[in-house]
Design a protein around this motif. Sequence first.
Motif, PDB file in Angstrom:
ATOM      1  N   LEU A 179       0.838  -1.212   0.000  1.00 61.07           N
ATOM      2  CA  LEU A 179       0.000   0.000   0.000  1.00 61.07           C
ATOM      3  C   LEU A 179       0.867   1.255   0.000  1.00 61.07           C
ATOM      4  O   LEU A 179       0.586   2.220  -0.712  1.00 61.07           O
ATOM      5  CB  LEU A 179      -0.943  -0.004   1.213  1.00 61.07           C
ATOM      6  CG  LEU A 179      -2.121  -0.964   1.138  1.00 61.07           C
ATOM      7  CD1 LEU A 179      -2.753  -1.139   2.523  1.00 61.07           C
ATOM      8  CD2 LEU A 179      -3.156  -0.460   0.140  1.00 61.07           C
TER       9      LEU A 179
ATOM     10  N   ILE B 267       2.361   1.677  -3.466  1.00 56.81           N
ATOM     11  CA  ILE B 267       1.348   2.198  -4.401  1.00 56.81           C
ATOM     12  C   ILE B 267       1.163   3.689  -4.161  1.00 56.81           C
ATOM     13  O   ILE B 267       1.069   4.477  -5.108  1.00 56.81           O
ATOM     14  CB  ILE B 267       0.012   1.429  -4.258  1.00 56.81           C
ATOM     15  CG1 ILE B 267       0.175  -0.020  -4.723  1.00 56.81           C
ATOM     16  CG2 ILE B 267      -1.100   2.119  -5.057  1.00 56.81           C
ATOM     17  CD1 ILE B 267      -1.015  -0.926  -4.380  1.00 56.81           C
ATOM     18  N   GLY B 268       1.151   4.074  -2.887  1.00 57.94           N
ATOM     19  CA  GLY B 268       1.046   5.498  -2.558  1.00 57.94           C
ATOM     20  C   GLY B 268       2.197   6.295  -3.151  1.00 57.94           C
ATOM     21  O   GLY B 268       2.001   7.389  -3.686  1.00 57.94           O
TER      22      GLY B 268
ATOM     23  N   ARG C 116      -4.891  10.138  -4.227  1.00 61.17           N
ATOM     24  CA  ARG C 116      -4.792   8.674  -4.231  1.00 61.17           C
ATOM     25  C   ARG C 116      -3.595   8.218  -3.403  1.00 61.17           C
ATOM     26  O   ARG C 116      -3.652   7.176  -2.742  1.00 61.17           O
ATOM     27  CB  ARG C 116      -4.679   8.140  -5.651  1.00 61.17           C
ATOM     28  CG  ARG C 116      -6.011   8.030  -6.324  1.00 61.17           C
ATOM     29  CD  ARG C 116      -5.906   7.148  -7.537  1.00 61.17           C
ATOM     30  NE  ARG C 116      -7.216   7.009  -8.148  1.00 61.17           N
ATOM     31  CZ  ARG C 116      -7.402   6.737  -9.413  1.00 61.17           C
ATOM     32  NH1 ARG C 116      -6.381   6.567 -10.217  1.00 61.17           N
ATOM     33  NH2 ARG C 116      -8.615   6.614  -9.891  1.00 61.17           N
TER      34      ARG C 116
ATOM     35  N   HIS D   6      -3.814   5.627  -0.081  1.00 58.62           N
ATOM     36  CA  HIS D   6      -3.037   4.406   0.132  1.00 58.62           C
ATOM     37  C   HIS D   6      -2.156   4.499   1.381  1.00 58.62           C
ATOM     38  O   HIS D   6      -2.029   3.520   2.126  1.00 58.62           O
ATOM     39  CB  HIS D   6      -2.215   4.079  -1.120  1.00 58.62           C
ATOM     40  CG  HIS D   6      -3.069   3.524  -2.211  1.00 58.62           C
ATOM     41  ND1 HIS D   6      -3.796   4.331  -3.070  1.00 58.62           N
ATOM     42  CD2 HIS D   6      -3.363   2.249  -2.545  1.00 58.62           C
ATOM     43  CE1 HIS D   6      -4.479   3.567  -3.900  1.00 58.62           C
ATOM     44  NE2 HIS D   6      -4.230   2.306  -3.616  1.00 58.62           N
TER      45      HIS D   6
ATOM     46  N   GLN E 184      -4.281   3.913   4.339  1.00 56.28           N
ATOM     47  CA  GLN E 184      -4.613   2.495   4.494  1.00 56.28           C
ATOM     48  C   GLN E 184      -3.432   1.735   5.100  1.00 56.28           C
ATOM     49  O   GLN E 184      -3.612   0.814   5.906  1.00 56.28           O
ATOM     50  CB  GLN E 184      -4.965   1.867   3.137  1.00 56.28           C
ATOM     51  CG  GLN E 184      -6.297   2.303   2.562  1.00 56.28           C
ATOM     52  CD  GLN E 184      -6.527   1.635   1.214  1.00 56.28           C
ATOM     53  OE1 GLN E 184      -6.552   0.408   1.123  1.00 56.28           O
ATOM     54  NE2 GLN E 184      -6.678   2.446   0.176  1.00 56.28           N
TER      55      GLN E 184
END
Length: 196
Positions: free
Chosen positions: A15, A18-19, A30, A34, A37
Amino acid sequence: MQREVGHRSGEAVTLNNIGLVYDNLGDRRRALDHYHQALPITREVGDRSGEAVTLNNIGSVYDNLGDRRRALDYYHQALPIQREVGDRSGEAVTLSNIGHVYNGLGDRQLALDHFHQALPIQREVGDRSGEAITRFNIAMVHWANGDLDQAIREIEHVVDLDRQVDRPDLEADTRLLEQLRRQRAEEHDSAPPAEP
């Protein structure tokens, strides 16, 4: 798959990664989604280093969004964790980031304080590229304060570091150094002569 097999720490790392990708693409919202999360998972699994990295990443996004107070909040959460786990490189990055935020808020002295805390750590861990960035930021504060001599000394260090690590900023930093030297020469030329 990590969720399926219950690999929570791997899920948090993914995560966070991805961030980072979204952040590099300029999709800050976005990226934040991430990171937010990942953060509770790093805390759940006790990954203090991962928690500090994620907090720093969130702070960086908020800084880029212009929400400097929120950026400071996240940086100040990351810093003691980095010290606790002995992440000297991360500590230096966060100190430099805090300095950058304070400079943006107009508190140049607090900015310098944090930059000067980051420098010896960057030298200790051999982060010459990070040292160049921090010294550049210090130079910008001195320039804004009207201290051209100190700004020039810092940019001279920056140019030297740029050469050592083959930084792509070498050309721009060299031009800035020449500009500062010309400005200092012009100020000396226009200064009234000293009285005997």
